[in-house]
Every structure is written in C-alpha cells, then in structure tokens.
Design an enzyme around this catalytic site. Structure first.
Site, PDB file in Angstrom:
ATOM      1  CD  GLU A 137      10.712  23.076  59.587  1.00 25.67           C
ATOM      2  OE1 GLU A 137       9.845  23.419  60.451  1.00 25.67           O
ATOM      3  OE2 GLU A 137      11.846  23.496  59.709  1.00 25.67           O
ATOM      4  CD  GLU A 185      10.438  30.253  66.673  1.00 19.76           C
ATOM      5  OE1 GLU A 185      10.195  29.535  65.642  1.00 19.76           O
ATOM      6  OE2 GLU A 185      11.331  31.062  66.874  1.00 19.76           O
ATOM      7  CG  ASP A 220      17.550  18.592  60.572  1.00 21.42           C
ATOM      8  OD1 ASP A 220      17.619  17.146  60.362  1.00 21.42           O
ATOM      9  OD2 ASP A 220      16.884  19.096  61.652  1.00 21.42           O
ATOM     10  CG  HIS A 237      16.763  22.268  63.381  1.00 17.31           C
ATOM     11  ND1 HIS A 237      16.098  21.614  62.491  1.00 17.31           N
ATOM     12  CD2 HIS A 237      16.017  23.234  63.549  1.00 17.31           C
ATOM     13  CE1 HIS A 237      14.835  22.232  61.920  1.00 17.31           C
ATOM     14  NE2 HIS A 237      14.906  23.337  62.958  1.00 17.31           N
TER      15      HIS A 237
END
Length: 351
Positions: free
Chosen positions: A138, A147, A45, A289
């Site tokens: 990240e 998440e 990405d 992504h």
C-alpha cells in the site's frame, strides 16, 4: 521463526541503525509512521483495507503456497491477509519502529512461523528468499505520488519479483484523474483572507497560499466538469523516470458555472485477480483518507456547458527532497466568447 522480543535486531546488510546517515527529511518521513494514529486512520479506511482484503481473500488460488513480499508493511495487516489466503511465507519490510508492534500482532495471531518482519530500507535488508512470487504494497500517497514510496516498490520488483513472467503485483494499476470545481466560498476563506488581515495587506502570504495544494474532501455537487484521466501507471512496466511527467488534460464542462480550482484523485486496480478489484479516491465515491487534492487557480474561470478547459499537468519530484512534489498546471478556457477567454500557469509544491 521471528523474534518477537520488544527490541528486535536490525536486519540490514551493515547491521547498524537503519536511520544512520539518512537526510533529516528521510528520518522525519520514516518516523512519521512510528505513531499508531496514522496506522489507525489507514486501517479504519474501509475502502482501502477491504479492497486489499477482497483482492487477496477472493484469490486464494493465486496466493496458495506462494512467497509474498509486503513492501512498507506497517502493522502487517496485508501480510496476515496473505497468510490467511494460503501464502507459504510472507516477508514484511518496514523502516519505522511500528514493526516492533507488528511482530507482536503477528505473534498474537499465531503467524510468527509464516511471517518474517524486517526493519530497514527495502534496498538494504536481506530477504530470506532469493525471489518472491507476489509483491503486495500500500504505497499510495496524496495525489498518488506524494512521498514517492512507489520508487521502492519498483526497486523491489526489479530485484526480487520472479523473472519468468509469472510474478504478480497487488495492486498493479493506478490512474490519476482531474476535474474542475466551483469553490468560491472556500477559496475566499482560504485565499482571499490574505487581502485584508485586520486592516493590513497580507498579499505576500496569499501568493504562498496559492502554491500549496489543499488535501480535502470535495462535495460532488461542486464538480463542474467531467473527469479526465491524465496518466495510468502499470506497475509491471513503469519506471522511476515515468513518475515525472508532463501530460495534457481536457475537461468537458457539464454545466454553466465558475471554476475556482482543479482537483485530482486516483483510482487503483488489482487486475491480476480472477475478478478485478478496483477502488477510487474521487469525490463521487465513499470517503478515503487520501481525500482529493485541490489546486486553486489564480483566475476564476467563467464557463458554459459544452465548452472545455484544457491544459497541461507537470509533476516532478522536488530536487531537494524527492518525497515532495513540484507540480505545475497550465490551463485555458476553450470558448468562442472573447470576454470569457482565460489562460494561466500556476505552480505548486506538495511538502
């Protein structure tokens, strides 16, 4: 400095397997990052990886001689960026076994003396430094917050980032945007399909399908409204409590059309840079992504240019699994035409 043997020691306070005692949902989450495929997708990405690289390489004066913490380091690409930018030492922390390969990668690039990689939960590992100058991570998921890794970054900030006001976080700002789209053909394919399945009524599954947001790439031509920024998170000041919110939105209609779904995406900013680095995951820019998150509405909204669709976005961690999200959207068309007035409430679960 770092052990690069195939089976590295587990660096936790207890000295035990870091997965021991974790709920199944947590074990599943961390194990999903054991596989190289997910890391390949993230590394390829270019919007993501080059933005981090540029934010770090173009600010060598910030990273020179600093101690850096990489939260959720994965294959250690950000850790190695930091070393090449002049960091004195980098500590990478990750729960998944990909850290075994990360050690080998770091060694292959001659950086084992400058990067310490620890396997375990951020809240449990023992860092070799009492505080750090910079946190890099990240942490973003689909819809930014899916998440819930941001919780861990905020914990690391409060525990390890220097307290004199000079500590930095890369990136440090994140904004969620919304817009409305025309998507009748795909909605019929995905949602309308359940009305008649080989002659049978499958509408109970239609109701289920409507509660599941779709992560997909949206064509910019499908966007009917101007975007609306719903929330901006400042990583220096926000708390875990801020990650549950109920906030209004208002979407100005660009053209006369129909709205079948609302979409969400996020923008990221590294504002500590000499020249700020930003990237977007929206439909107007290069593919990432993360794609966009699509929330199909129960109604089809008939709208005209100059009107608005307004409402409220609710987002909360799921009570049973904090990494899942419970999302609710209230919406209404703001129009003077009584025949086109519509309002509704939809609930979704990202899991």
């Amino acid at each position: 400095m770092e052990n690069t043997a195939p089976t590295p020691p587990i660096s936790t306070k207890s000295g035990t397997d870091p997965m021991t005692g974790l709920p199944h949902s947590e074990v599943h989450y961390f194990n999903s990052y054991n596989h190289h495929g997910i890391h390949e997708e993230m590394l390829k990405d270019e919007v993501r990886t080059k933005s981090y690289r540029d934010a770090i390489y173009n600010n060598r004066h910030i990273f020179k001689d600093k101690v850096v913490l990489d939260v959720g380091c994965g294959t250690a690409i950000l850790s190695m960026f930091a070393v090449k930018a002049g960091a004195k030492h980098v500590i990478g922390v990750d729960m998944s076994t990909i850290i075994v390969k990360a050690r080998e990668i770091v060694a292959a690039n001659g950086m084992s003396d400058q990067i310490t990689l620890l396997q375990g939960k951020m809240e449990e590992v023992e860092l070799p430094f009492p505080q750090v100058d910079i946190i890099i991570s990240e942490w973003m998921g689909y819809f930014l917050l899916y998440e819930s890794m941001l919780d861990t970054v905020l914990w690391a900030r409060d525990r390890y980032l220097r307290k004199d006001g000079q500590g930095l976080i890369f990136p440090d700002k994140a904004t969620i945007f919304m817009a409305g789209i025309e998507d009748g053909e795909y909605k019929d394919e995905k949602i309308g399909f359940w009305d008649n399945v080989y002659g049978f009524d499958y509408t109970p599954l239609k109701r289920t399908a409507l509660t599941e947001p779709l992560v997909d790439t949206v064509d910019l031509k499908a966007v009917v409204t101007d975007p609306c920024a719903v929330i901006t998170l400042d990583l220096y000041t926000c708390t875990v409590a801020d990650l549950a919110f109920s906030l209004p939105f208002s979407l100005p209609i660009r053209r006369t059309d129909y709205i079948h779904a609302l979409i969400a995406w996020f923008d990221i900013e590294f504002s500590a840079c000499h020249k700020p680095v930003r990237f977007s995951t929206g439909p107007h820019t290069k593919y990432t992504h993360w794609k966009q998150t699509v929330f199909y509405l129960a109604d089809v909204l008939t709208v005209e240019a100059g009107e608005t669709v307004s409402g409220k976005l609710d987002c909360n961690p799921n009570a049973g699994n904090r990494r899942d999200l419970d999302i609710a959207i209230d919406y209404r068309t703001d129009t003077n035409d009584p025949h086109r007035k519509a309002e509704g409430h939809c609930e979704y679960k990202m899991c």
